[in-house]
Write an enzyme that holds these catalytic residues in place. Structure first.
Site, PDB file in Angstrom:
ATOM      1  CB  THR A  43      56.139  35.120  18.336  1.00  0.00           C
ATOM      2  OG1 THR A  43      56.030  36.515  18.620  1.00  0.00           O
ATOM      3  CG2 THR A  43      56.665  34.360  19.532  1.00  0.00           C
TER       4      THR A  43
ATOM      5  CD  GLU B 265      53.260  36.377  20.873  1.00  0.00           C
ATOM      6  OE1 GLU B 265      54.417  36.573  20.488  1.00  0.00           O
ATOM      7  OE2 GLU B 265      52.749  36.959  21.847  1.00  0.00           O
TER       8      GLU B 265
END
Ligand code: ADP
Ligand code: RBF
Ligand code: MG
Length: 195
Positions: free
Chosen positions: A41, A110
């Site tokens: 992420t 993220e």
């Protein structure tokens, strides 16, 4: 896992309050090895001053498109528009919240990009166009259950984005097959250089 929809939103396209926009430089995250789980992420700083809407939206999972400048080089890139000053656009799923599974005390943002990159892109400028909400964030009994839910989120995003009302014209999204009607001009406009 309880049943949940595999596609989000009407075929006509995103609905209010979407699209929501956010941008910044990719920073290091918590270093929990998301990459080892197969779900790296890219983290962006959460700045309420730059993105006032972020304080008001539910913590949870969102989907849409991410653009990167410069995009990491790929071997098949020779002829496409991925030079240092331009943006390449990809589908994405994103988590905004406190990650109850890890009990974070600061809210993070993220993004997992639905594309396989040959290298990292820390420091790249990333723009996000959030188009819809998938689910609220949850706590989990196991890492496996969390990963299973995230993988399902990826399928929901792919299913939802491959409709005319949710895709830009063909050629804009890397790997995209749909010739759609969505305006993603904001994602690919040139970076303003500070002068
Ligand atoms: P961190 O804790 O520093 O965020 P991660 O394990 O989450 O570490 O890895 C994130 C990094 O992996 C991103 O900042 C980016 O440079 C790289 N990366 C490679 N492929 C992807 C992808 N498909 N989506 C998001 N990030 C990716
Ligand atoms: N963390 C949670 O604690 N609960 C969640 O419901 C949750 N959903 C996520 C959904 C997506 C699409 C992504 C990319 C991350 C999510 N996370 C969630 C964050 C996750 O804990 C984090 O990415 C870890 O680093 C994975 O190891
Ligand atoms: Mg991360």
């Amino acid at each position: 896992m309880s049943e949940r929809p595999s596609i989000i939103g009407p075929d006509t396209g995103p609905e209010a309050p979407f699209p929501l926009k956010m941008e910044g430089k990719v920073i290091s995250g918590f270093g929990r090895g998301s990459k080892e789980l197969g779900i790296p992420t890219a983290n962006l700083p959460v700045d309420d001053a730059l993105t006032p809407w972020i304080a008001d939206i539910d913590s949870g999972v969102y989907f849409g498109y991410a653009s990167l400048s410069p995009p990491p080089a790929t071997s098949s890139d020779a002829s496409d528009a991925s030079d240092a000053s331009s943006f390449a656009t990809y589908p994405m799923v994103m988590s905004i919240g406190y990650n109850p599974f890890y009990k974070n005390t600061v809210r993070s943002a993220e993004v997992h990009i639905l594309h396989k990159f040959p290298s990292d892109f820390y420091g790249a400028h990333m723009r996000l166009l959030l188009l819809g909400f998938i689910r609220k964030e949850k706590d989990y009994k196991s890492l496996e259950a969390l990963v299973e839910d995230i993988n399902f989120d990826c399928e929901v995003a792919k299913n939802s984005l491959r409709r005319e009302g949710w895709a830009p014209e063909k050629g804009v999204v890397v790997g995209g097959e749909v010739d759609g009607k969505l305006d993603v001009q904001w994602l690919v406009r040139p970076l303003e250089t500070s002068s």
